[in-house]
Design a protein around this motif. Structure first.
Motif, PDB file in Angstrom:
ATOM      1  N   LYS A  81     -31.600  21.455 -32.917  1.00  0.00           N
ATOM      2  CA  LYS A  81     -31.247  22.866 -33.124  1.00  0.00           C
ATOM      3  C   LYS A  81     -30.005  23.238 -32.317  1.00  0.00           C
ATOM      4  O   LYS A  81     -29.129  23.956 -32.816  1.00  0.00           O
TER       5      LYS A  81
ATOM      6  N   ALA B  79     -26.968  21.827 -34.102  1.00  0.00           N
ATOM      7  CA  ALA B  79     -26.681  22.606 -35.312  1.00  0.00           C
ATOM      8  C   ALA B  79     -26.069  23.959 -34.955  1.00  0.00           C
ATOM      9  O   ALA B  79     -25.083  24.384 -35.567  1.00  0.00           O
ATOM     10  N   ASN B  80     -26.625  24.620 -33.954  1.00  0.00           N
ATOM     11  CA  ASN B  80     -26.116  25.939 -33.563  1.00  0.00           C
ATOM     12  C   ASN B  80     -24.688  25.874 -33.063  1.00  0.00           C
ATOM     13  O   ASN B  80     -23.917  26.819 -33.236  1.00  0.00           O
TER      14      ASN B  80
ATOM     15  N   THR C 283     -22.410  23.774 -34.101  1.00  0.00           N
ATOM     16  CA  THR C 283     -21.550  23.174 -35.119  1.00  0.00           C
ATOM     17  C   THR C 283     -21.182  24.210 -36.163  1.00  0.00           C
ATOM     18  O   THR C 283     -22.044  24.939 -36.656  1.00  0.00           O
TER      19      THR C 283
ATOM     20  N   LEU D 184     -19.971  15.200 -35.082  1.00  0.00           N
ATOM     21  CA  LEU D 184     -21.383  15.462 -35.352  1.00  0.00           C
ATOM     22  C   LEU D 184     -22.173  14.156 -35.284  1.00  0.00           C
ATOM     23  O   LEU D 184     -23.196  14.072 -34.607  1.00  0.00           O
TER      24      LEU D 184
ATOM     25  N   ASP E 207     -22.822  22.599 -44.370  1.00  0.00           N
ATOM     26  CA  ASP E 207     -23.281  23.629 -43.427  1.00  0.00           C
ATOM     27  C   ASP E 207     -24.667  23.347 -42.867  1.00  0.00           C
ATOM     28  O   ASP E 207     -25.306  24.224 -42.304  1.00  0.00           O
ATOM     29  N   ARG E 208     -25.141  22.073 -43.030  1.00  0.00           N
ATOM     30  CA  ARG E 208     -26.471  21.731 -42.523  1.00  0.00           C
ATOM     31  C   ARG E 208     -26.649  20.217 -42.505  1.00  0.00           C
ATOM     32  O   ARG E 208     -25.903  19.491 -43.150  1.00  0.00           O
ATOM     33  N   PHE E 209     -27.636  19.782 -41.745  1.00  0.00           N
ATOM     34  CA  PHE E 209     -28.075  18.394 -41.804  1.00  0.00           C
ATOM     35  C   PHE E 209     -29.592  18.384 -41.846  1.00  0.00           C
ATOM     36  O   PHE E 209     -30.243  19.405 -41.571  1.00  0.00           O
ATOM     37  N   GLN E 210     -30.160  17.238 -42.233  1.00  0.00           N
ATOM     38  CA  GLN E 210     -31.588  17.129 -42.376  1.00  0.00           C
ATOM     39  C   GLN E 210     -32.144  16.005 -41.517  1.00  0.00           C
ATOM     40  O   GLN E 210     -31.528  14.929 -41.432  1.00  0.00           O
TER      41      GLN E 210
ATOM     42  N   THR F 268     -34.706  21.020 -41.835  1.00  0.00           N
ATOM     43  CA  THR F 268     -33.283  21.234 -42.104  1.00  0.00           C
ATOM     44  C   THR F 268     -32.708  22.092 -40.984  1.00  0.00           C
ATOM     45  O   THR F 268     -33.344  23.055 -40.547  1.00  0.00           O
ATOM     46  N   PHE F 269     -31.505  21.721 -40.537  1.00  0.00           N
ATOM     47  CA  PHE F 269     -30.838  22.431 -39.435  1.00  0.00           C
ATOM     48  C   PHE F 269     -29.521  23.004 -39.955  1.00  0.00           C
ATOM     49  O   PHE F 269     -28.626  22.244 -40.330  1.00  0.00           O
TER      50      PHE F 269
ATOM     51  N   PHE G 186     -25.983  25.026 -39.644  1.00  0.00           N
ATOM     52  CA  PHE G 186     -24.939  25.144 -38.630  1.00  0.00           C
ATOM     53  C   PHE G 186     -24.714  26.600 -38.223  1.00  0.00           C
ATOM     54  O   PHE G 186     -24.771  27.497 -39.044  1.00  0.00           O
TER      55      PHE G 186
END
Length: 172
Positions: free
Chosen positions: A56, A59-60, A62, A95, A146-149, A164-165, A167
């Motif tokens: 988290k 993601a926050n 990025t 990332l 805008d996300r990764f899993q 899912t996280f 950005f």
């Protein structure tokens, strides 16, 4: 349990990749087209509680970024794998790097080459034919990521999303 960290590209890129994977990738049914950020790693589910806050945090911190795909490439002669070449950029490379330092074990077995596999485990003659044809094609895909899993592997060897996280999201 086995886990992995990936980016799923938008549907139009997945559809194009799947048009090849259906025929040339025996792992087609196990996982959708993706960019692997962290290869499969073993972790006890109890330890996952410590890892989720770190995912988290990453993601926050990025911001969404763009990727481009212009051609196919290959890992030949190491393997007969053909892939959509994702053009490396600073955001993507940074990332991926974060998942191999700090609280994460560095389990990289080879240098990071951003890609989406479209064919693998091909016989030599089939590999030559398929790659020979595909390398003449031009691809022109651009997408905002805008996300990764975080994925986990099921008993049947398929992969499914654990979480899912997104950005740049605020910590709640």
């Amino acid at each position: 349990m086995k886990y992995g960290i990936v980016i799923f590209p938008p549907k139009y890129i997945q559809d194009e990749a799947n048009s090849y994977r259906k025929r040339y990738d025996p792992k087609y049914s196990l996982i959708p087209p993706h960019i692997t950020l962290k290869e499969a790693f073993d972790m006890d589910e109890k330890e996952m509680d410590k890892l989720i806050p770190e995912l988290k945090r990453i993601a926050n911190a990025t911001n969404p970024f763009s990727i481009e795909i212009r051609k196919v490439s290959t890992f030949f002669p190491v393997t007969n794998t053909i892939y959509f070449k994702v053009e490396p950029n600073d955001e993507l490379m940074n990332l991926q790097k974060q998942f191999h330092e700090g609280k994460f074990e560095n389990n990289m077995s080879h240098p990071f080459v951003p890609h989406i596999t479209i064919a693998q485990n091909l016989r030599d003659d089939e590999y030559s034919d398929v790659f020979g044809t595909l390398k003449m094609n031009q691809f022109n895909f651009e997408a905002t990521i805008d996300r990764f899993q975080l994925l986990y592997q099921l008993e049947n060897q398929s992969w499914t999303v654990y979480e899912t996280f997104v950005f740049g999201k605020e910590i709640v």
